[in-house]
Design a protein around this motif. Structure first.
Motif, PDB file in Angstrom:
ATOM      1  N   LEU A 107      13.468  40.791  32.450  1.00 29.87           N
ATOM      2  CA  LEU A 107      13.703  40.756  33.891  1.00 29.87           C
ATOM      3  C   LEU A 107      12.511  41.450  34.543  1.00 29.87           C
ATOM      4  O   LEU A 107      12.329  42.650  34.440  1.00 29.87           O
ATOM      5  CB  LEU A 107      14.996  41.503  34.228  1.00 29.87           C
TER       6      LEU A 107
ATOM      7  N   LEU B   3      10.022  38.158  44.127  1.00 31.83           N
ATOM      8  CA  LEU B   3      11.428  38.519  43.957  1.00 31.83           C
ATOM      9  C   LEU B   3      11.796  39.649  44.908  1.00 31.83           C
ATOM     10  O   LEU B   3      12.789  39.589  45.617  1.00 31.83           O
ATOM     11  CB  LEU B   3      11.686  38.957  42.520  1.00 31.83           C
TER      12      LEU B   3
ATOM     13  N   ARG C 146      13.979  38.035  47.922  1.00 32.20           N
ATOM     14  CA  ARG C 146      15.401  38.242  47.641  1.00 32.20           C
ATOM     15  C   ARG C 146      15.934  39.466  48.353  1.00 32.20           C
ATOM     16  O   ARG C 146      17.114  39.706  48.366  1.00 32.20           O
ATOM     17  CB  ARG C 146      15.614  38.387  46.140  1.00 32.20           C
TER      18      ARG C 146
ATOM     19  N   ALA D  71      10.136  31.993  42.770  1.00 33.05           N
ATOM     20  CA  ALA D  71      11.287  32.897  42.798  1.00 33.05           C
ATOM     21  C   ALA D  71      12.595  32.126  42.979  1.00 33.05           C
ATOM     22  O   ALA D  71      13.278  32.277  43.993  1.00 33.05           O
ATOM     23  CB  ALA D  71      11.118  33.920  43.909  1.00 33.05           C
ATOM     24  N   PRO D  72      12.963  31.304  42.007  1.00 35.15           N
ATOM     25  CA  PRO D  72      14.178  30.488  42.157  1.00 35.15           C
ATOM     26  C   PRO D  72      15.398  31.356  42.446  1.00 35.15           C
ATOM     27  O   PRO D  72      15.593  32.402  41.837  1.00 35.15           O
ATOM     28  CB  PRO D  72      14.307  29.805  40.789  1.00 35.15           C
ATOM     29  N   ARG D  73      16.188  30.890  43.384  1.00 35.74           N
ATOM     30  CA  ARG D  73      17.350  31.686  43.803  1.00 35.74           C
ATOM     31  C   ARG D  73      18.360  31.862  42.691  1.00 35.74           C
ATOM     32  O   ARG D  73      19.054  32.866  42.607  1.00 35.74           O
ATOM     33  CB  ARG D  73      18.042  31.002  44.988  1.00 35.74           C
ATOM     34  N   ASP D  74      18.484  30.850  41.810  1.00 37.25           N
ATOM     35  CA  ASP D  74      19.541  30.882  40.808  1.00 37.25           C
ATOM     36  C   ASP D  74      19.116  31.574  39.520  1.00 37.25           C
ATOM     37  O   ASP D  74      19.898  31.643  38.574  1.00 37.25           O
ATOM     38  CB  ASP D  74      19.990  29.445  40.486  1.00 37.25           C
ATOM     39  N   ALA D  75      17.880  32.035  39.443  1.00 42.25           N
ATOM     40  CA  ALA D  75      17.399  32.626  38.193  1.00 42.25           C
ATOM     41  C   ALA D  75      16.589  33.875  38.518  1.00 42.25           C
ATOM     42  O   ALA D  75      15.366  33.815  38.665  1.00 42.25           O
ATOM     43  CB  ALA D  75      16.557  31.621  37.423  1.00 42.25           C
ATOM     44  N   PRO D  76      17.250  35.023  38.627  1.00 48.64           N
ATOM     45  CA  PRO D  76      16.553  36.235  39.075  1.00 48.64           C
ATOM     46  C   PRO D  76      15.422  36.671  38.159  1.00 48.64           C
ATOM     47  O   PRO D  76      14.563  37.441  38.585  1.00 48.64           O
ATOM     48  CB  PRO D  76      17.669  37.290  39.095  1.00 48.64           C
ATOM     49  N   ASP D  77      15.418  36.229  36.931  1.00 45.32           N
ATOM     50  CA  ASP D  77      14.356  36.689  36.034  1.00 45.32           C
ATOM     51  C   ASP D  77      13.118  35.807  36.083  1.00 45.32           C
ATOM     52  O   ASP D  77      12.130  36.084  35.422  1.00 45.32           O
ATOM     53  CB  ASP D  77      14.866  36.747  34.594  1.00 45.32           C
ATOM     54  N   LEU D  78      13.164  34.729  36.853  1.00 43.55           N
ATOM     55  CA  LEU D  78      12.045  33.787  36.869  1.00 43.55           C
ATOM     56  C   LEU D  78      11.117  34.048  38.045  1.00 43.55           C
ATOM     57  O   LEU D  78      11.565  34.299  39.160  1.00 43.55           O
ATOM     58  CB  LEU D  78      12.554  32.351  36.979  1.00 43.55           C
TER      59      LEU D  78
END
Lengths: 196, 981
Positions: A185, A191, A195, B256-263
């Motif tokens: 992660l 991010l 986010r 930064a795909p919304r459905d995959a926080p680690d990507l």
């Protein structure tokens, strides 16, 4: 890798990956009319169309994978019986043939809501439920390796991937990677910003 | 403390979340929602770096991917370079530096390049560095070029994923046209993918448009919410379609795909049934002398910074325009508190615009042009030539230029399925699809008004869903207000007043109008050649802003209309895409699909060094014992085979089960020799040719019984042979009734070889007689070995008595262990491919990849005697015979004995006459240290070699000359008595 954060313990996608116990498997090849006749003679059902299957995992299942290609599978304990019956029937056909290929393949089950997301990372096949309905079975490519992908009737949310044994380790590793296991992660610049 | 240029209110930033960051050592502050560019401008930083060639001060020009070079280097958190500040989100704690500047953008030693600019015209290096050679200058030139420097260590390794996707309709662009198209398609039940660089809404998010008498953002929010809630729609914000390839195959990078926080990234490979390109339009600048000064920006970017980021890029602004939208930028600036002057190149911009400017207190000079900018690290004034030729110098700290709009047709032309045409009304190029698989909508199709965009988007959505067999619903589009969208005649650039003035037409590559003139004068009369000669359009923005201006100026120089000049070729990627994003997780163990036999774990457990043995199969290369190198181990293993017994894993050998009345005819067509008469239980070595008459593969085919045959191919050629067989049966001889089942992996193969091989096999308790009489060479027995079903072939590739034991893979390890146990008293050794190589060279057996190199035929390799004298035809027969008749002097297989018996010869070494530096007359195909002869031996192909046995020839290796005696190509068991024992 740099600036690695804590290891990601959960998979990226909600899937369960499982290497299935081997099933007896027989590859049949020949003219379509001969193959259909042979299956009938063996008392086996025939799928309605190409790239589909009939039967169940618990019993005999027949996949029609190409104009000249059927795969008959059965519980391993019935390998000798089913194989013997098929051998006997196919002996009556000059050019239609059957071979036991039980040991040639390994089958993986990909189950869960993220199954299609995992598969889509390796195969150009459209595995959406509209395009690849339950009972569909077809040969395709998965991460550069030829495989058979099936969508079982009993569990349409899952997929079965059958790959030649020599590639099994490679595909198993890829499935695990594609599911998100083992990735770090690493909150990237986007991010943190996007986010919030 | 709030940054100096930040507006007190407005924008889409989160003022509750201030973010501290550093740029070129300065501590600065921005807000969540800022890009690096907006945060820099907010802090009054306009100088972001130095230009590519001349190290001129450069700043922020755009507000998105059209920016021509506001690149930054990220020191932390993830070290990376050449990142575009206009699309790089701001993050707390970021440390950034400028690129192409040392020690900083403000004080750059490289700025001295500006004084050499007269020596650096377009293509100067092609003209200059010719003697003594480019390579003399290359290190220095490359050292100066390249903009940012890759981080020395700890470079950012983004976590990425690559995946496929499918949809009925892909909509590229989420502005008014794209949203309307997606809405129609979604309500029709189609599978929709909507892609947009930003958060959706396009220009509606920040240009003050009113829809249904409310801010357009509310309509956008409602549509986005509906689409997000629709199961058949996939929304990809922060994503860009970067390639539109053949057959509606599109590549999309999702950040930064919304459905995959680690990507960090996901690269999509999407097959769409229909594509709607609603990518908008890119504003083009108007060029003038020194138009590259920091603080000179696109008017559309200025609007974005003011309205979306609440940043005022300048307090004293000049808007140089020939469009109505330029006036809108002026009004936005004035509303934000700036003092604004409009310089409108149009003599009659329209009374409505003039009145509106007057009402706002904006001075407007119609029919005027900015002809030169002043300032160093930021623009400080401009010279304006008025309608009557009068000159004015106006102080300013911001110049916004608006020269019109170029529809973003790039994607539409990637796959060459669109016709590009010039629009006089627009002063730009439009793309027209030549098939029904895609369509353009909105500004990308030249329609700039909001109402037009909405209507055309909805129309495109309807057409797309109808094309995939669905019924399109009618949707209610929001009401719009009329808006001015006028564009005056194109003004590509204002001519400089002197030769020393530079008018930059492509800021990314420091290309000026003078460079274009030079290219045309020197005869480069194609826009593609002009591009390559000057590098216009080849910089980081790939010509997004300057390309049409270049075309217009070149047209002017050549007295040709832009339509006659045409465009350069747009190619993917549309925006910069990280290599890692494309690769996804494909690295390390996921890079290459190695294949393993059922015995791999045994091999590894016993110390085998593994290597590829063809067609991705991993096989043991050798099994080193303590203190052994590879050659020691291979020699020991080979010697064990010659003196006692060894065993190797032959599983990867290709195997195909054939059945049908057409098999004999198929094999006779396939191989050069006769197979039809082969009896059940017997095998025969065969060689097959390509259509060109060259060797495709060799191997042994057995007739298992009356109906079935088993064809062996070499490991590396298995797929090729399978394809060849299928081609014969499906194309050339569909009348042959044959079934083929590939069974390579259905059997594990343990091959025992050596004079004690029979003893070992006998000890395994076979239920068939293994003696030479009842089980002769080239036969097969099926039975059980110690109760395990097995098929045993008597063939040899080692020059020794050999048995290939084939069992089901589930028994492989057990059988192998039993072989090792049974052979223990004979000193059995597992052997790898290196020992195999020694043994086969000694025995004179050919190998694919060595002697069979794609250029040899059967006669070349001494196998001419196999060629059937009775068959009228086989594949490759005529080609082989024709080639040999045309040139009977062929390379032929020979044995080679280095005169120095201890001298190895590198495989592939050329053989030249007396070792001279001349055309080669052959090559060494294999060389080993023989365990049978205790010396170096080799095989090679030598021109007319068989007639030259006894001669001495010479290999030439790195200037060293190795004499070798030509001998017969068999060094061991020449009469095959050991093999047939």
């Amino acid at each position: 890798m740099s600036a690695a954060g804590p290891p990601m313990t959960a998979r990226r996608y909600a899937v369960a990956l499982r290497r299935l116990a081997p099933r007896a498997r027989f590859e049949a090849c020949g003219a379509p009319e001969d193959l259909i006749a042979a299956l009938h003679a063996a008392g086996l059902p025939v799928p309605e169309r190409h790239n589909s299957s009939i039967g169940s995992d618990g019993d005999v299942r027949i996949d029609w994978l190409g104009p000249r290609r059927f795969v008959i599978s059965a519980p391993l304990e019935r390998e000798e019986a089913v194989g013997g019956a098929l051998e006997a029937v196919f002996a009556g056909f000059a050019a239609a043939d059957v071979a036991c290929v039980t040991d040639i393949v390994v089958t993986f089950e990909i189950a869960g809501p993220g199954a299609a997301d995992v598969l889509a990372q390796g195969t150009p096949l459209d595995v959406g439920s509209a395009s690849f309905a339950p009972a569909s079975a077809t040969g395709t490519e998965l991460w550069g390796v030829g495989v058979v992908v099936e969508r079982p009737i009993a569990d349409p949310a899952s997929f079965l991937v059958t790959v030649e044994r020599s590639y099994a380790g490679y595909i198993e590793g890829w499935l695990d990677t594609a599911a998100g296991s083992g990735s770090d992660l690493k909150p990237g610049v986007m991010l943190a910003c996007w986010r919030g | 403390m709030s940054p100096t240029a930040r507006l007190a209110a407005g924008g889409e930033i989160d003022r509750a979340r201030p973010l501290e960051f550093r740029f070129d050592g300065r501590q600065l502050i921005g807000f969540a929602g800022d890009t690096v560019a907006s945060a820099l401008i907010a802090n009054g930083v306009h100088l972001t770096g130095r230009s590519f060639k001349l190290h001129r001060p450069r700043g922020i020009v755009g507000a998105g991917y059209e920016d021509s070079g506001a690149l930054v280097h990220r020191v932390r958190p993830q070290p990376a370079t050449n990142l575009l500040a206009t699309v790089l989100p701001l993050e707390a704690g970021m440390e950034l530096t400028s690129v192409n500047a040392w020690p900083s953008a403000a004080f750059d030693v490289g700025a001295m390049m500006q004084f050499l600019s007269a020596l650096l015209p377009a293509c100067f290096y092609y003209k200059t560095f010719m003697r003594p050679g480019w390579n003399w200058f290359e290190p220095a030139v490359r050292g100066l070029a390249g903009l940012g420097r890759l981080p020395d260590r700890d470079a950012w390794q983004p976590v990425t994923e690559s995946r496929y996707g499918h949809c009925d309709a892909l909509v590229a662009g989420g502005g008014p046209a794209g949203l309307a198209a997606a809405l129609v398609a979604a309500r029709a039940g189609a599978r929709v993918i909507l892609v947009d660089d930003g958060p959706f809404g396009g220009r509606l998010a920040g240009d003050g448009t009113v829809l249904d008498e409310r801010p357009a953002a509310r309509w956008v929010t409602g549509v986005v919410a509906e689409l997000l809630a629709t199961a058949n729609v996939r929304m990809l914000p922060r994503s860009t379609v970067w390639g539109y390839h053949e057959h509606n195959y599109l590549t999309v990078v999702e950040r930064a795909p919304r459905d995959a926080p680690d990507l960090d990234f996901r690269n999509w490979k999407i097959r769409a049934r229909q594509v709607i390109i609603a990518a908008g339009a890119i504003e083009r600048p108007i060029a003038f002398a020194d138009n590259d000064r920091p603080g000179i920006m696109l008017a559309s970017a200025v609007r974005t910074y003011v309205n979306h980021f609440a940043v005022l890029p300048g307090r004293k602004a000049i808007v140089f325009t020939n469009t109505d939208s330029g006036h809108a930028a002026a009004h936005d600036l004035a509303a934000a508190g700036a003092s604004v002057t409009i310089v409108d190149a149009r003599t009659e911009p329209g009374q409505g615009l003039l009145d509106a400017a007057d009402a706002r207190g904006i001075a407007c000079h119609a029919g005027a042009r900015v002809c030169k900018a002043y300032g160093s690290r930021r623009v400080s004034a401009v010279d304006v030539v008025g309608r009557s030729g009068e000159m004015m110098r106006l102080a300013c700290d911001l110049v916004a230029t608006s020269g019109g709009w170029n529809p973003a047709i790039h994607l539409a032309t990637h796959n060459r399925e669109a016709r590009v045409s010039w629009s006089e009304a627009l002063g730009g190029f439009l793309a027209e699809p030549v098939n029904g698989s895609f369509r353009l909508a909105g500004a990308a199709n030249g329609h700039l008004g909001t109402a037009e965009c909405l209507e055309e988007g909805a129309r495109a959505g309807r057409a797309a869903v109808e094309a995939v067999g669905r019924i399109a619903p009618t949707i209610n589009l929001p009401a719009t207000r009329s808006e001015p969208t006028g564009i005056g005649p194109p003004v590509w650039a204002v001519a400089p007043r002197g030769k020393r003035e530079k008018v930059f037409i492509d800021l990314s590559g420091d290309v000026t109008t003078a460079d274009l003139g030079l290219a045309v004068r020197e005869g480069f009369d194609s826009i593609e050649l002009v591009k390559r000669y000057t590098t216009a359009g080849m910089g980081v923005d790939q010509g997004k802003t300057g390309n049409v201006n270049v075309i217009g100026i070149v047209g002017g120089l050549m007295n040709a209309a832009p339509a006659a000049i045409g465009t350069t070729t747009f190619r993917p990627p549309f925006v910069p895409v990280e290599f890692g994003a494309i690769a996804g997780a494909r690295s390390g163990a996921r890079l290459y699909p190695w294949r393993h036999t059922p015995l791999t774990e045994w091999h590894l457990a016993h110390g085998a060094a593994m290597a590829e043995a063809g067609l991705r199969w991993q096989r043991p290369r050798y099994y080193p014992q303590a203190g052994e190198g590879w050659l020691d181990a291979a020699t020991r293993e080979a010697r064990t085979v010659r003196t006692s017994v060894g065993v190797y894993d032959g599983t990867p050998l290709g195997k195909f089960q054939l059945k049908g009345p057409g098999v004999p005819a198929l094999l006779d067509l396939l191989y050069v020799n006769d197979f039809a008469a082969l009896k059940p239980g017997r095998g025969k070595y065969g060689v097959m040719l390509t259509d060109d008459g060259l060797i495709l593969d060799d191997g042994v085919t057995f007739r298992l019984d009356a109906a079935r045959w088993l064809l062996h191919s070499s490991t590396g050629a298995a797929d090729r042979v399978h394809q060849h067989l299928e081609t014969i049966l499906n194309v050339h001889r569909p009348d042959l009734d044959v079934s083929i089942i590939p069974v390579t992996s259905a059997f594990a193969n343990a091959t025992i070889c050596g004079p004690r091989a029979r003893d070992v096999l006998r000890a395994l308790d076979p239920d068939f007689d293994v003696d030479g009489g009842p089980f002769p060479f080239m036969t097969v027995r099926e039975g059980r070995i110690g109760g395990v079903p097995a098929r045993v072939f008597r063939v040899s590739w080692t020059g020794e008595l050999s048995y290939e034991i084939n069992t089901a893979p589930r028994h492989a390890v057990a059988v192998w262990d039993r072989i090792m146990a049974a052979g223990a008293r004979f000193g059995i050794a597992p052997i790898g491919s290196e020992a195999n190589h020694i043994l086969r060279v000694e025995a004179g057996y050919i190998s694919t990849g060595h002697e069979v190199d794609g250029t040899s035929d059967v006669h070349d390799l001494g196998l001419g005697g196999m060629v059937s004298k009775t068959k009228t035809d086989f594949i490759g027969k005529r080609s082989m015979e024709l080639r040999r008749r045309l040139d009977p002097v062929r390379p032929e297989l020979v044995g080679l004995l280095p005169v120095d018996p201890a001298c190895p010869v590198p495989e592939g070494a050329p053989i030249t006459p007396r070792g001279a530096a001349a055309d080669q007359e052959g090559f060494v195909s294999a060389c080993v240290t023989s365990v049978a002869l205790n010396r170096s031996i080799a095989l090679g192909l030598l021109r007319s070699g068989r007639a030259r046995i006894g001669e001495t020839v010479h290999a030439r290796v790195y200037g060293k000359i190795i004499p070798m005696q030509v001998v017969a190509p068999v060094f061991h068991d020449a009469d095959r008595s050991r093999v047939k024992a």
